[in-house]
Design an enzyme around this catalytic site. Structure first.
Site, PDB file in Angstrom:
ATOM      1  N   HIS A   1     -90.369  24.223  47.631  1.00 10.13           N
ATOM      2  CA  HIS A   1     -90.117  24.467  46.198  1.00 10.13           C
ATOM      3  C   HIS A   1     -89.886  25.966  45.929  1.00 10.13           C
ATOM      4  CE1 HIS A   1     -90.969  24.576  41.867  1.00 10.13           C
ATOM      5  NE2 HIS A   1     -91.223  23.290  41.818  1.00 10.13           N
TER       6      HIS A   1
ATOM      7  N   GLU B   1     -84.705  24.164  45.243  1.00 13.46           N
ATOM      8  CA  GLU B   1     -85.704  23.527  46.097  1.00 13.46           C
ATOM      9  C   GLU B   1     -85.048  22.554  47.076  1.00 13.46           C
ATOM     10  OE1 GLU B   1     -88.397  21.739  43.246  1.00 13.46           O
ATOM     11  OE2 GLU B   1     -87.902  23.388  41.872  1.00 13.46           O
TER      12      GLU B   1
HETATM   13  O1  TA6 Z   1     -89.327  21.731  40.369  1.00 16.33           O
HETATM   14  C1  TA6 Z   1     -89.262  21.198  39.121  1.00 16.33           C
HETATM   15  C2  TA6 Z   1     -90.622  20.721  38.664  1.00 16.33           C
HETATM   16  O2  TA6 Z   1     -90.847  19.396  39.050  1.00 16.33           O
HETATM   17  C3  TA6 Z   1     -90.645  20.911  37.161  1.00 16.33           C
HETATM   18  O3  TA6 Z   1     -90.616  19.672  36.492  1.00 16.33           O
HETATM   19  C4  TA6 Z   1     -91.921  21.717  36.919  1.00 16.33           C
HETATM   20  O4  TA6 Z   1     -92.984  20.860  36.623  1.00 16.33           O
HETATM   21  C5  TA6 Z   1     -92.069  22.459  38.229  1.00 16.33           C
HETATM   22  O5  TA6 Z   1     -91.711  21.497  39.209  1.00 16.33           O
HETATM   23  C6  TA6 Z   1     -93.405  23.119  38.477  1.00 16.33           C
HETATM   24  O6  TA6 Z   1     -94.411  22.147  38.623  1.00 16.33           O
HETATM   25  P1  TA6 Z   1     -95.933  22.681  38.742  1.00 16.33           P
HETATM   26  O7  TA6 Z   1     -96.753  21.454  39.006  1.00 16.33           O
HETATM   27  O8  TA6 Z   1     -95.963  23.644  39.888  1.00 16.33           O
HETATM   28  O9  TA6 Z   1     -96.236  23.370  37.446  1.00 16.33           O
END
Ligand code: TA6
Length: 304
Positions: free
Chosen positions: A173, A276
């Site tokens: 990510h 990601e």
């Molecule tokens: O990568 C996109 C995502 O799924 C968004 O929806 C947002 O929630 C992000 O990940 C970050 O998630 P987190 O649980 O690290 O706050």
């Protein structure tokens, strides 16, 4: 990394002069620094989490929030969180942590090595245990290999240590630092279908390069494409290659969502974007017993 070793003993066993050393950001929170002739990267044992990647004399390539937590059980905000064994909210139990548990556990430092006497590499491991099995029943082992050469290469080996197949979603990510979110574009996903996580509904198709003027949270599906961030403000392109991944997630929280995150500064959204390397949605992967899936991403910056 054996917790019985002192930091000095750890550096004797795993360090390489001028290229690899371990220090503690705070007590009990070890961070390993990798130094090549042209760049520096850092990796936290917590989450097997790449925190930074900075070519010498350049802007950091990866973004890290100034408000990030650095304590067990809390995901670090920025760098390259490892998402496993589910991407996003748990499919059926909202009490379970978003994005799985790999990023909130301490990983074990397995080994380090120096390639050709100048390119550092570190290997971390995470195995299933009582807590992980309380959240997800399958036996697994994860191995993270971070190599700093002409690019930063991050490889996640996902092995099924169980007696029956398991299906998971996963991601590297990656958070990238940009001069200003409104002044960049992302190339590589033109004509690719995507799930708009903000609106739901049927698949959409990307028309042209990706630009930003509001929150964006897209899962591009059935794609192995390389992405490129064109950033005139930093006079650079950031090239993001991947393998073992058929989904690419593009995310910027913009104003309102930034304000709702305690580990994310209200104005920090202007300086970051996520690209990601993932296997999400219908790109979930099924791994047979004793088999291993390799998910990897390679990142480098070039002047423009
Ligand atoms: O990568 C996109 C995502 O799924 C968004 O929806 C947002 O929630 C992000 O990940 C970050 O998630 P987190 O649980 O690290 O706050």
């Amino acid at each position: 990394m054996e917790t019985t070793l002192t930091l000095d003993e750890i550096n004797i066993r795993y360090g390489h002069e001028n290229h690899i050393f371990i220090e503690e950001k705070t007590a009990g929170f070890p961070i390993i620094t990798l130094q090549s002739p042209t760049a520096t990267a850092t990796v936290a044992a917590h989450g097997g989490h790449v925190l930074s990647y900075t070519p010498n004399g350049e802007e950091p390539v990866l973004w890290l929030s100034a408000l990030s937590h650095y304590k067990e059980g809390k995901a670090i905000r920025g760098g390259i969180p490892i998402i496993f064994p589910w991407f996003g909210p748990h499919p059926s139990d909202t009490d379970k942590p978003s994005h799985g548990f790999a990023r909130t556990r301490f990983w074990t430092l397995h080994s380090t090595r120096l390639i050709n006497g100048e390119f550092p590499q570190v290997r971390f491991q995470l195995m299933d245990g009582e807590l992980t099995r309380s959240l997800w029943p399958s036996k697994f082992s994860l191995e993270l290999v971070v190599t700093l050469q002409e690019s930063l290469k991050v490889e996640l080996f996902i092995k099924n240590e169980d007696t029956k197949p398991f299906t998971c979603t996963c991601a590297l990510h990656s958070y990238f630092a940009v001069s200003h979110i409104s002044n960049i574009e992302i190339q590589g996903l033109e004509k690719t279908s995507f799930i708009d996580q903000l609106t739901g509904g049927p698949l959409k198709v990307q028309e042209g390069p990706i630009t930003f003027n509001a929150e964006k949270d897209n899962i591009y599906v059935d794609t192995a494409a390389t992405c490129k961030i064109i950033d005139p403000g930093f006079k650079r392109a950031v090239i993001v290659e991947k393998s073992g991944s058929l989904s690419t997630v593009i995310w910027n929280p913009w104003i309102d969502k930034s304000a709702r995150m305690s580990d994310f500064g209200d104005d920090e959204y202007t300086g970051m974007v996520c690209i990601e390397a993932a296997n999400a949605a219908h790109n979930a992967i099924t791994i047979s017993p004793s088999q291993t899936h390799l998910l990897s991403t390679s990142i480098r910056a070039e002047s423009i």
